[in-house]
Design an enzyme around this catalytic site. Structure first.
Site, short mmCIF file in Angstrom:
data_model
loop_
_atom_site.label_atom_id
_atom_site.label_comp_id
_atom_site.label_asym_id
_atom_site.label_seq_id
_atom_site.Cartn_x
_atom_site.Cartn_y
_atom_site.Cartn_z
N THR A 191 0.71 -1.47 0.09
CA THR A 191 0.07 -0.24 -0.50
C THR A 191 0.61 1.75 -0.32
O THR A 191 0.69 2.28 -0.67
CB THR A 191 -1.33 -0.01 1.39
OG1 THR A 191 -0.16 0.48 2.26
CG2 THR A 191 -1.95 -1.72 1.42
N ILE A 235 -2.45 5.59 -1.36
CA ILE A 235 -3.97 5.51 -0.65
C ILE A 235 -3.84 3.71 -0.15
O ILE A 235 -4.84 2.91 -1.00
CB ILE A 235 -5.26 5.43 -1.99
CG1 ILE A 235 -4.21 6.87 -2.55
CG2 ILE A 235 -6.02 5.39 -1.34
CD1 ILE A 235 -5.11 7.28 -3.72
N HIS A 236 -4.27 3.60 0.89
CA HIS A 236 -4.06 2.22 1.43
C HIS A 236 -4.85 1.54 1.27
O HIS A 236 -5.12 0.10 0.28
CB HIS A 236 -3.44 2.45 2.88
CG HIS A 236 -2.43 3.05 3.59
ND1 HIS A 236 -1.52 2.09 3.42
CD2 HIS A 236 -2.52 4.56 4.21
CE1 HIS A 236 -0.51 3.18 3.55
NE2 HIS A 236 -1.05 4.15 3.68
N ASP A 237 -6.26 1.64 1.87
CA ASP A 237 -7.68 1.06 1.26
C ASP A 237 -7.69 1.06 0.50
O ASP A 237 -8.43 -0.30 0.16
CB ASP A 237 -8.57 2.21 2.57
CG ASP A 237 -8.70 1.88 3.45
OD1 ASP A 237 -7.65 0.31 4.42
OD2 ASP A 237 -9.06 2.39 4.68
N CYS A 239 -6.51 -0.59 -1.74
CA CYS A 239 -6.27 -1.52 -2.52
C CYS A 239 -6.94 -2.88 -2.74
O CYS A 239 -6.57 -3.49 -3.42
CB CYS A 239 -4.31 -2.18 -2.02
SG CYS A 239 -3.13 -0.58 -2.23
#
Length: 313
Positions: A191, A235-237, A239
């Site tokens: 991420t 933009i971690h989430d 992914c």
């Protein structure tokens, strides 16, 4: 088409993940959304989910989940997401219907009602999903996979070893990782490579209503990220959703993942057995690499698609 349920704690990157999922109704059918105390309190993240769904003018069922973790008190992240949990844009306390069911019962009933298997997308602490699996073990065969944002093999962010979502409720995470359900793990290893640049963020301002909302979200998120050493914004989430839509832009490796649940400095650490012959089944696909340009292209194209949809309503 995949039937999905999104469990989240919005959260700037949660909001973008929801947007991208809703932009691709031809590929994923969002059956419903549940909230979980995480980035902020349950009340605040639920309001954030209501704000996003109202803004997009959609009718996706929404339910409130658990206020906090299975064992310890909730630790929120106002330093990352602000006091509202989604600072930046202005929302006028938009109303949106919320189910009377608890999050766990909502998830159970939605999965039961689906004629096809359901994929769970977990964007926050894993408390709701762990309780679902423990309370209703009969539902496990109806779950195709769990695509989650959490953990990290090489490092953490809440501590040197633990990523935030897992650190908040490691007991729940261990239940989920050892459930026997196939898991796609989007941890910090991938991420933090899924970044959008400052220039790409600024370009969103020239788009339509939804693109401009994303610009406002990412502008705050980018400035907030500077304190953690980021110039551009991972933009971690997103992914966890992007993999379901474009698995070709990721690569990874299978592993058996466990979570440290004691009170040592390693609490919340995710570690994997990557040996060719592991002692337990390798149920988790650990994402390691992402094509950053195609990742951002997916986001931008999705926002443009939503711009057109909102304008035509």
């Amino acid at each position: 088409m995949k039937n999905i349920l999104i469990d989240c704690d919005p959260g700037h990157d949660d909001a973008l993940a929801i947007m991208v999922a809703l932009a691709h109704s031809e590929a994923v059918n969002v059956l419903g959304i549940t909230t979980i105390g995480g980035n902020q309190t349950l009340t605040k993240v639920t309001q954030n989910a209501k704000n996003i769904l109202h803004f997009l003018d959609v009718t996706i069922p929404l339910a409130k989940g658990q206020e906090g973790p299975l064992v310890k008190a909730l630790k929120t992240a106002p330093e990352a997401h602000g006091e509202s949990g989604m600072d930046g844009p202005y929302f006028d306390g938009e109303s949106y219907p919320v189910s009377d069911l608890t999050g766990v019962e909502f998830l159970y009933q939605m999965i039961q009602a689906s004629t096809e298997k359901v994929t769970l997308v977990a964007l926050g602490p894993l408390t709701n999903i762990a309780l679902l699996l423990k309370t209703h073990p009969d539902i496990v065969p109806a779950i195709e996979a769990i695509s989650l944002m959490g953990g990290g093999i090489s490092h953490g962010n809440q501590t040197a070893l633990a990523e935030f979502n897992i650190y908040v409720d490691p007991e729940a995470a261990e239940i989920v990782f050892q459930s026997g359900i196939p898991i796609i793990m989007a941890g910090l290893d991938v991420t933090e490579k899924a970044e959008i640049t400052v220039q790409e963020i600024n370009a969103l301002q020239n788009g339509g209503k939804v693109s401009n909302l994303a610009y406002e979200l990412l502008s705050f998120y980018n400035q907030s990220g500077r304190q953690f050493g980021f110039i551009d914004s991972p933009i971690h989430d997103l992914c966890a959703i992007a993999y379901l839509l474009r698995p070709d832009i990721f690569n990874g490796v299978q592993a058996d993942i466990h979570v440290i649940t004691d009170n040592s400095p390693a609490r919340g650490l995710t570690y994997g057995d990557f040996r060719r012959i592991a002692e337990e089944p390798k149920q988790t696909f650990v994402l390691q690499e992402v094509n950053r340009e195609k990742f951002v292209e997916l986001l931008v194209d999705s926002l443009k698609k939503l711009d057109r949809q909102v304008e035509n309503r």
